[in-house]
Design an enzyme around this catalytic site. Sequence first.
Site, PDB file in Angstrom:
ATOM      1  N   GLY A   1       0.833  -1.206   0.000  1.00 42.60           N
ATOM      2  CA  GLY A   1       0.000   0.000   0.000  1.00 42.60           C
ATOM      3  C   GLY A   1       0.862   1.249   0.000  1.00 42.60           C
ATOM      4  O   GLY A   1       1.919   1.309  -0.631  1.00 42.60           O
TER       5      GLY A   1
ATOM      6  N   GLY B   1       4.833   1.373   0.552  1.00 46.48           N
ATOM      7  CA  GLY B   1       5.844   1.105  -0.470  1.00 46.48           C
ATOM      8  C   GLY B   1       5.810  -0.352  -0.880  1.00 46.48           C
ATOM      9  O   GLY B   1       4.743  -0.973  -0.912  1.00 46.48           O
TER      10      GLY B   1
ATOM     11  N   GLY C   1      -1.786  -2.002  -7.823  1.00 49.46           N
ATOM     12  CA  GLY C   1      -0.924  -3.197  -7.781  1.00 49.46           C
ATOM     13  C   GLY C   1      -0.636  -3.715  -9.183  1.00 49.46           C
ATOM     14  O   GLY C   1       0.463  -4.192  -9.476  1.00 49.46           O
ATOM     15  N   ASP C   2      -1.635  -3.632 -10.054  1.00 50.47           N
ATOM     16  CA  ASP C   2      -1.440  -4.094 -11.442  1.00 50.47           C
ATOM     17  C   ASP C   2      -0.416  -3.208 -12.152  1.00 50.47           C
ATOM     18  O   ASP C   2       0.423  -3.692 -12.910  1.00 50.47           O
ATOM     19  CB  ASP C   2      -2.769  -4.055 -12.211  1.00 50.47           C
ATOM     20  CG  ASP C   2      -3.880  -4.764 -11.453  1.00 50.47           C
ATOM     21  OD1 ASP C   2      -3.560  -5.695 -10.684  1.00 50.47           O
ATOM     22  OD2 ASP C   2      -5.049  -4.380 -11.608  1.00 50.47           O
TER      23      ASP C   2
HETATM   24  O1  LIG Z   1     -11.966 -10.155  -8.795  1.00 54.62           O
HETATM   25  P1  LIG Z   1     -10.484 -10.089  -9.092  1.00 54.62           P
HETATM   26  O2  LIG Z   1     -10.159 -10.780 -10.380  1.00 54.62           O
HETATM   27  O3  LIG Z   1      -9.618 -10.515  -7.955  1.00 54.62           O
HETATM   28  O4  LIG Z   1     -10.113  -8.557  -9.287  1.00 54.62           O
HETATM   29  C1  LIG Z   1     -10.751  -7.803 -10.293  1.00 54.62           C
HETATM   30  C2  LIG Z   1     -10.385  -6.352 -10.093  1.00 54.62           C
HETATM   31  O5  LIG Z   1     -10.792  -5.869  -8.809  1.00 54.62           O
HETATM   32  O6  LIG Z   1      -8.975  -6.228 -10.172  1.00 54.62           O
HETATM   33  C3  LIG Z   1      -8.614  -5.021 -10.821  1.00 54.62           C
HETATM   34  C4  LIG Z   1      -7.781  -4.185  -9.906  1.00 54.62           C
HETATM   35  O7  LIG Z   1      -6.644  -4.870  -9.495  1.00 54.62           O
HETATM   36  C5  LIG Z   1      -9.909  -4.352 -11.243  1.00 54.62           C
HETATM   37  O8  LIG Z   1      -9.785  -3.794 -12.513  1.00 54.62           O
HETATM   38  C6  LIG Z   1     -10.931  -5.447 -11.197  1.00 54.62           C
HETATM   39  O9  LIG Z   1     -12.242  -4.977 -10.955  1.00 54.62           O
END
Ligand SMILES: O=P(O)(O)OC[C@@]1(O)O[C@H](CO)[C@@H](O)[C@@H]1O
Length: 327
Positions: free
Chosen positions: A238, A241, A267-268
């Site tokens: 978060g 860091g 995170g992505d």
């Molecule tokens: O339900 P999952 O697959 O764990 O997460 C999906 C999700 O929360 O992950 C992304 C953010 O990391 C969003 O774009 C999407 O809505």
Amino acid sequence: MIVTVTANPSIDRTIALAATLTRGAVLRASGSRREPGGKGINVARAVAAAGDDVCALFPAAADDPLVTELIADGLPHACVPVPTEVRTNLTVTEGDGTTTKINLPGTAWTDTTRAQFTELIVSRASGADWVALCGSLPPGVPEDWYVQLIVGLRGLGCRIAVDTSDAPLCALAASFDTAAPHLLKPNGHELAQLVNAPSAVDADDLETRAAAGDLTPALDAAATLHERSGAAVLATLGAAGALLVTDEGAWFGTPPPIEPRSTVGAGDSSLAGYLLADTHGLPPEQRLALAISYGAAAAALPGTQPPQPTMVNPSEVTITTLTSGAA
Ligand SMILES: O=P(O)(O)OC[C@@]1(O)O[C@H](CO)[C@@H](O)[C@@H]1O
């Protein structure tokens, strides 16, 4: 080439509240947004924005609104068909950047969907630098599907990154001896889940203690995970860091101060930054700095927006070497 796999894609609907989210009240939104979502799609959008080669793989009908939006964005992708529309996930952001999310289960897979999607992934993985397996699994998919996939991908020469949670993550953690990925990207909660940290050291503790300067629980957990899996561990904590633990050492980085708008997809974006840095041959501390910089830039944007490269400045990240040299 970076290939991303999103088994459970989404349209992300974000509702912005100027005030505090209050249960049971009628609240007036100050705005709303709708964006393509799903973890691997977010990674792919950030990589594409940086101008690098990427392909996002996910299940969706050719005329699904998600596919239409990604075509309009010019994101390289390939799909296998499913009969129902991609899920819509809901995000509520408050004035102070607090983010609340409600995710739907997603479109159930048939055995045919699973076979077709697996075949698509294997065919695209050959020749890729990285294949990133991202997010939850929809109904009808066995919890160990990522494990099965990794076993099938390991001989193809690509490296494998995993960012998932809950049952699929636990299934993976039980199978590191046969299906170890090359990179794991847990957040604080998932890190605690992965190493079965004592309940006193839960996710909030890991992140809060890191933010207060006590890195020991998070570092211990990340080092344990690295030792058990053999994978590099990029643990995002978060606003505190992120930690990177590899065979070459361990590093902690802190982001520049930002005004958070929506943490969805941060995170992505961190994973995208790490993979971009890696495919450009950067050393571990610079991979960590780019990952943190991408995550911070994403958290400063509303909704699920991937940062543009101009918003990312790794020189603003402070990196501390915790250990160095071969483990
Ligand atoms: O339900 P999952 O697959 O764990 O997460 C999906 C999700 O929360 O992950 C992304 C953010 O990391 C969003 O774009 C999407 O809505």
